[in-house]
Scaffold this motif. Sequence first.
Motif, PDB file in Angstrom:
ATOM      1  N   LEU A   1      71.179   2.639  -6.103  1.00  0.00           N
ATOM      2  CA  LEU A   1      72.445   2.125  -6.640  1.00  0.00           C
ATOM      3  C   LEU A   1      72.346   0.642  -6.969  1.00  0.00           C
ATOM      4  CD1 LEU A   1      75.313   3.748  -4.552  1.00  0.00           C
ATOM      5  CD2 LEU A   1      75.039   3.807  -7.024  1.00  0.00           C
ATOM      6  N   VAL A   2      71.700  -0.125  -6.112  1.00  0.00           N
ATOM      7  CA  VAL A   2      71.523  -1.556  -6.365  1.00  0.00           C
ATOM      8  C   VAL A   2      70.682  -1.760  -7.630  1.00  0.00           C
ATOM      9  CG1 VAL A   2      70.401  -3.657  -5.495  1.00  0.00           C
ATOM     10  CG2 VAL A   2      71.885  -2.315  -3.998  1.00  0.00           C
ATOM     11  N   ALA A   3      69.628  -0.961  -7.795  1.00  0.00           N
ATOM     12  CA  ALA A   3      68.793  -1.069  -8.995  1.00  0.00           C
ATOM     13  C   ALA A   3      69.604  -0.737 -10.249  1.00  0.00           C
ATOM     14  CB  ALA A   3      67.584  -0.144  -8.880  1.00  0.00           C
TER      15      ALA A   3
ATOM     16  N   PHE B   1      82.773   0.941  -5.922  1.00  0.00           N
ATOM     17  CA  PHE B   1      83.194   1.634  -4.706  1.00  0.00           C
ATOM     18  C   PHE B   1      81.974   2.257  -4.016  1.00  0.00           C
ATOM     19  CE2 PHE B   1      84.456   5.462  -2.441  1.00  0.00           C
ATOM     20  CZ  PHE B   1      85.378   4.943  -1.547  1.00  0.00           C
ATOM     21  N   ALA B   2      81.090   2.889  -4.800  1.00  0.00           N
ATOM     22  CA  ALA B   2      79.880   3.501  -4.232  1.00  0.00           C
ATOM     23  C   ALA B   2      78.985   2.448  -3.583  1.00  0.00           C
ATOM     24  CB  ALA B   2      79.113   4.266  -5.313  1.00  0.00           C
TER      25      ALA B   2
ATOM     26  N   LEU C   1      70.288   7.176   3.185  1.00  0.00           N
ATOM     27  CA  LEU C   1      71.234   6.162   2.728  1.00  0.00           C
ATOM     28  C   LEU C   1      70.514   4.930   2.196  1.00  0.00           C
ATOM     29  CD1 LEU C   1      73.948   6.394   5.533  1.00  0.00           C
ATOM     30  CD2 LEU C   1      74.309   6.870   3.102  1.00  0.00           C
ATOM     31  N   ALA C   2      69.407   4.554   2.832  1.00  0.00           N
ATOM     32  CA  ALA C   2      68.646   3.382   2.378  1.00  0.00           C
ATOM     33  C   ALA C   2      68.104   3.604   0.961  1.00  0.00           C
ATOM     34  CB  ALA C   2      67.503   3.083   3.341  1.00  0.00           C
ATOM     35  N   TYR C   3      67.498   4.747   0.736  1.00  0.00           N
ATOM     36  CA  TYR C   3      66.927   5.012  -0.598  1.00  0.00           C
ATOM     37  C   TYR C   3      68.018   5.207  -1.649  1.00  0.00           C
ATOM     38  CZ  TYR C   3      62.123   4.961   0.900  1.00  0.00           C
ATOM     39  OH  TYR C   3      60.889   4.536   1.365  1.00  0.00           O
ATOM     40  N   ALA C   4      69.099   5.858  -1.297  1.00  0.00           N
ATOM     41  CA  ALA C   4      70.209   6.014  -2.245  1.00  0.00           C
ATOM     42  C   ALA C   4      70.850   4.652  -2.525  1.00  0.00           C
ATOM     43  CB  ALA C   4      71.243   6.991  -1.696  1.00  0.00           C
TER      44      ALA C   4
ATOM     45  N   TYR D   1      79.929  -0.452  -2.261  1.00  0.00           N
ATOM     46  CA  TYR D   1      80.566  -0.860  -1.016  1.00  0.00           C
ATOM     47  C   TYR D   1      80.404   0.217   0.050  1.00  0.00           C
ATOM     48  CZ  TYR D   1      82.887  -4.655  -3.592  1.00  0.00           C
ATOM     49  OH  TYR D   1      83.156  -5.770  -4.336  1.00  0.00           O
ATOM     50  N   ALA D   2      80.589   1.471  -0.339  1.00  0.00           N
ATOM     51  CA  ALA D   2      80.474   2.576   0.618  1.00  0.00           C
ATOM     52  C   ALA D   2      79.070   2.642   1.217  1.00  0.00           C
ATOM     53  CB  ALA D   2      80.838   3.895  -0.058  1.00  0.00           C
ATOM     54  N   PHE D   3      78.046   2.530   0.373  1.00  0.00           N
ATOM     55  CA  PHE D   3      76.676   2.579   0.881  1.00  0.00           C
ATOM     56  C   PHE D   3      76.351   1.355   1.717  1.00  0.00           C
ATOM     57  CE2 PHE D   3      76.070   6.077  -1.983  1.00  0.00           C
ATOM     58  CZ  PHE D   3      75.082   6.826  -1.366  1.00  0.00           C
ATOM     59  N   GLN D   4      76.861   0.183   1.320  1.00  0.00           N
ATOM     60  CA  GLN D   4      76.592  -1.030   2.082  1.00  0.00           C
ATOM     61  C   GLN D   4      77.276  -1.001   3.442  1.00  0.00           C
ATOM     62  OE1 GLN D   4      77.749  -4.014  -0.744  1.00  0.00           O
ATOM     63  NE2 GLN D   4      75.727  -4.087  -1.654  1.00  0.00           N
ATOM     64  N   LEU D   5      78.361  -0.254   3.578  1.00  0.00           N
ATOM     65  CA  LEU D   5      78.985  -0.046   4.879  1.00  0.00           C
ATOM     66  C   LEU D   5      78.277   1.049   5.673  1.00  0.00           C
ATOM     67  CD1 LEU D   5      82.841  -0.136   4.228  1.00  0.00           C
ATOM     68  CD2 LEU D   5      81.539  -1.646   5.743  1.00  0.00           C
ATOM     69  N   ALA D   6      78.004   2.158   5.001  1.00  0.00           N
ATOM     70  CA  ALA D   6      77.429   3.322   5.682  1.00  0.00           C
ATOM     71  C   ALA D   6      76.026   3.051   6.208  1.00  0.00           C
ATOM     72  CB  ALA D   6      77.405   4.521   4.732  1.00  0.00           C
ATOM     73  N   LEU D   7      75.256   2.265   5.481  1.00  0.00           N
ATOM     74  CA  LEU D   7      73.870   2.037   5.898  1.00  0.00           C
ATOM     75  C   LEU D   7      73.776   1.290   7.229  1.00  0.00           C
ATOM     76  CD1 LEU D   7      70.987   2.628   5.171  1.00  0.00           C
ATOM     77  CD2 LEU D   7      70.996   0.619   3.700  1.00  0.00           C
TER      78      LEU D   7
END
Length: 192
Positions: free
Chosen positions: A159-161, A96-97, A152-155, A99-105
Amino acid sequence: MSASITNTSTRYGWAAIVLHWLIALIFIGQFALGFVMVRLTSQRTAFELIQLHKSFGFLLLGLIILRIAWRIGNAGPALPRSVGSLERRTAPLAHFALYAFQLALPLSGWALVSVSMLEIPSMPFNLFVMPNLPLAESDAAESFWAAAHWYLAYAGIALVALHALAALRHHFWLKDTVLTRMITPSSDRDME
């Protein structure tokens, strides 16, 4: 036996696999491109890279919306029995996190160009003019969205890492199928 486009109870189908890896590639590429473009001394090259970054940002936004819609309509495979109860509870939160970051960014990037006092139009891949979001232009709004996009990019990349490290842990340490089911698609045999 042919590969399936849909997921089964043990593996992801072609649609989920292609979307997953395409989004991953673009997301990581966007981070690298963003990192480079803001450090260039050539304004012309920086401008061209910013336009490319915006183009891939809009593409990423469309792909992640498609990925979420696919996920809602096509349940993922169950976790292997070897996965513990804590991880069973946290894995959905981690996804969920992501997806949320991939939308928010990309949305924060779109907001940033929408409020910019420079009023430079966004033309994804030089195909059409993308309308701005209905937000008021101001230096304060531009500063806010620039900071939001940066954080958001760094967070998101963190998360991806973590996501990648978790997949590698499953593959090399736990030796289960969590990673391989996102590489090898489901087949007709999986549906029997």
